[in-house]
Design an enzyme around this catalytic site. Structure first.
Site, mmCIF file in Angstrom:
data_model
loop_
_atom_site.group_PDB
_atom_site.id
_atom_site.type_symbol
_atom_site.label_atom_id
_atom_site.label_comp_id
_atom_site.label_asym_id
_atom_site.label_seq_id
_atom_site.Cartn_x
_atom_site.Cartn_y
_atom_site.Cartn_z
ATOM 1 N N LYS A 176 10.833 -37.865 -26.811
ATOM 2 C CA LYS A 176 9.860 -36.860 -27.225
ATOM 3 C C LYS A 176 9.102 -37.381 -28.434
ATOM 4 O O LYS A 176 9.676 -38.086 -29.266
ATOM 5 C CB LYS A 176 10.558 -35.541 -27.579
ATOM 6 C CG LYS A 176 9.660 -34.503 -28.232
ATOM 7 C CD LYS A 176 10.475 -33.330 -28.765
ATOM 8 C CE LYS A 176 9.618 -32.396 -29.590
ATOM 9 N NZ LYS A 176 10.395 -31.295 -30.183
ATOM 10 N N GLU A 221 8.223 -21.961 -40.226
ATOM 11 C CA GLU A 221 9.493 -22.675 -40.122
ATOM 12 C C GLU A 221 10.141 -22.955 -41.476
ATOM 13 O O GLU A 221 9.597 -23.684 -42.309
ATOM 14 C CB GLU A 221 9.299 -23.996 -39.368
ATOM 15 C CG GLU A 221 10.621 -24.654 -39.001
ATOM 16 C CD GLU A 221 10.513 -25.578 -37.803
ATOM 17 O OE1 GLU A 221 11.525 -26.205 -37.455
ATOM 18 O OE2 GLU A 221 9.421 -25.663 -37.211
ATOM 19 N N GLU A 265 14.909 -28.867 -25.068
ATOM 20 C CA GLU A 265 14.281 -29.351 -26.283
ATOM 21 C C GLU A 265 14.847 -28.644 -27.511
ATOM 22 O O GLU A 265 15.055 -29.265 -28.566
ATOM 23 C CB GLU A 265 12.765 -29.127 -26.210
ATOM 24 C CG GLU A 265 12.045 -30.066 -25.275
ATOM 25 C CD GLU A 265 12.079 -31.495 -25.773
ATOM 26 O OE1 GLU A 265 12.019 -31.702 -27.001
ATOM 27 O OE2 GLU A 265 12.178 -32.417 -24.941
ATOM 28 N N GLU A 407 -2.944 -26.385 -26.827
ATOM 29 C CA GLU A 407 -1.895 -25.907 -27.735
ATOM 30 C C GLU A 407 -2.283 -26.151 -29.193
ATOM 31 O O GLU A 407 -2.085 -25.288 -30.051
ATOM 32 C CB GLU A 407 -0.571 -26.610 -27.420
ATOM 33 C CG GLU A 407 0.579 -26.150 -28.303
ATOM 34 C CD GLU A 407 1.884 -26.853 -27.984
ATOM 35 O OE1 GLU A 407 2.758 -26.888 -28.865
ATOM 36 O OE2 GLU A 407 2.027 -27.370 -26.861
#
Length: 439
Positions: A176, A221, A265, A407
């Site tokens: 990834k 986050e 993920e 995105e």
């Protein structure tokens, strides 16, 4: 300015309800802000101590410098809540190869609110007695706007980069990679930058509303938080846009939660964080070890859904929050996996220096406590007003370039709207139906 001045620090409590919108107490042109849900700390006044750090040891060197600074400090704290007493605001570059300075900053005045307790902290560096009296915030100045344009990575370059990353994943080099792109704008120098912070804080109160050394945004986050010896961290991996209608929004959330790709993920991101922290795990009591939520939960923000997991535990003895920041950064959610190969690929593929985008931003206290977020949904605003916004997405084997570009569009939307129109659309591009991973 001495490298390690002998700071004198005084914190006093204020009458509840004295402080209103905390962000107004920051400097109009160089705000120091770290807030969530209206609580947190804001710095202003003279900068008494500022240190810059570069390279692979930037966080460790900052921790050492902070330890030396606090050893010379005289602190009297009558509030005794997170953010009171001596505090340093910080922001660190994403990459060890970045030309952007990582910083720790101590201002002469801090106001804050936590758990219903309001306080003001005054700091001096010349042996004089600090005057911990509350000053009125500066009147709000001009609220200028900026128009964003394509940065160093346009849509064609982004598509080529995504396709290249997918090829690398197919060849086994990566599992990834988080690929970012940029937008550029010019904000007039005389703009009162508190307007931007205020709009983001109003629309995204559950996010970390941050501004340190020009790095400004609203991050969903938490990298890590330490209160006393209690450690909490939050891992986000797996993203979907909110739907405009309730039944569509609910279906999107359920699809995200049940998506095998996003669950995988997310599990990797959690395992990566726990593995990173294991180097500090010298606990003798098994009950003190760091553990994660057994299953991810859905985190709702105004414009997106995230899969989230919380990590909790106890801070190992003789460590500070910056030791945890050092161990965790960069998380798999903003870098990729394997970590070393992902970081090398980011430096090679992205045509720009990420600077402090996706790096740690937050504060550290005199006793090693603190709160740090990942600098997402934000921009670097230079002193001359040049503004560079960033957004990224996690690329995996099944990624489609067009979906990945879209995105990034809805991740850039909150800051873009806040700067260009002042009317934030919390849903961004709500027609997007794919799912993203990472930032």
């Amino acid at each position: 300015m001495n490298q390690f001045p002998s700071l004198r620090v005084r914190t006093v409590r204020l009458e509840p309800g004295t402080l209103r919108q905390l962000w107004r107490y920051s400097d109009p042109h160089s705000p120091l802000v770290f807030l969530r849900n209206g609580d947190g700390i804001v710095g202003s006044g003279q900068i008494l101590w500022r240190r810059e750090f570069f390279g692979p040891d930037r966080i460790r060197e900052a921790a050492d410098a902070w330890s030396k600074l606090t050893s010379f400090a005289e602190v009297k704290d009558r509030a005794k809540v997170p953010g009171s007493g001596l505090v340093g605001f910080g922001a660190f570059a994403f990459s060890e190869n970045s030309q952007q300075a990582s910083v720790l900053i101590v201002p002469s005045l801090i106001v804050g609110r936590r758990d219903g307790i309001e306080f003001v902290t005054a700091i001096t560096a010349d042996s004089t007695k600090p005057d911990a009296s509350l000053r009125d915030p500066a009147p709000l100045g001009p609220d200028e706007r900026a128009v964003f344009e394509t940065g160093e990575m346009d849509v064609v370059q982004h598509q080529q980069a995504v396709d290249h990353v997918v090829d690398l994943i197919g060849s086994g080099v990566l599992s990834k990679l988080v690929l970012a792109r940029d937008l550029i704008a010019k904000l007039p120098e005389w703009t009162d930058r508190r307007h931007l912070i205020g709009r983001l804080a109003e629309t995204y109160p559950d996010c970390w509303n941050y501004s340190v050394d020009g790095l400004t945004g609203a991050s969903p986050e938490t990298l890590v938080r330490v209160r006393g010896r209690e450690v909490r961290a939050r891992v986000l991996a797996g993203t979907a846009p909110r739907g405009l209608e309730e039944h569509i929004d609910r279906d999107i959330a359920e699809q995200l939660k049940s998506s095998p790709k996003n669950q995988q993920e997310h599990r990797f991101a959690v395992e990566s964080a726990l593995h990173a922290l294991s180097s500090l795990n010298d606990y003798t009591d098994p009950g003190d070890s760091l553990t994660a939520s057994p299953e991810p939960f859905l985190l709702a923000l105004p414009n997106v859904w995230h899969l989230a997991s919380d990590i909790r535990g106890t801070l190992p003895l003789d460590h500070t929050v910056l030791d945890l920041v050092q161990a965790l950064h960069p998380t798999a959610a903003v870098g990729g996996t394997p970590r070393k190969a992902a970081l090398e690929a980011i430096d090679r593929i992205e045509p720009f220096d990420r600077r402090r985008y996706a790096g740690p931003v937050g504060w550290i206290g005199a006793k090693g406590d603190g709160e740090w977020a990942i600098a997402l949904r934000g921009a670097e605003i230079d002193p001359d007003g040049t503004t560079t916004a960033y957004a990224g997405g996690g690329i995996v084997a099944t990624s489609v370039a067009a979906d990945e570009f879209r995105e990034t569009e809805w991740k850039l939307r909150p800051l873009q709207d806040a700067l260009s129109s002042g009317s934030i659309d919390p849903y961004g591009d709500a027609l997007f139906t794919g799912f993203g991973t990472g930032d």
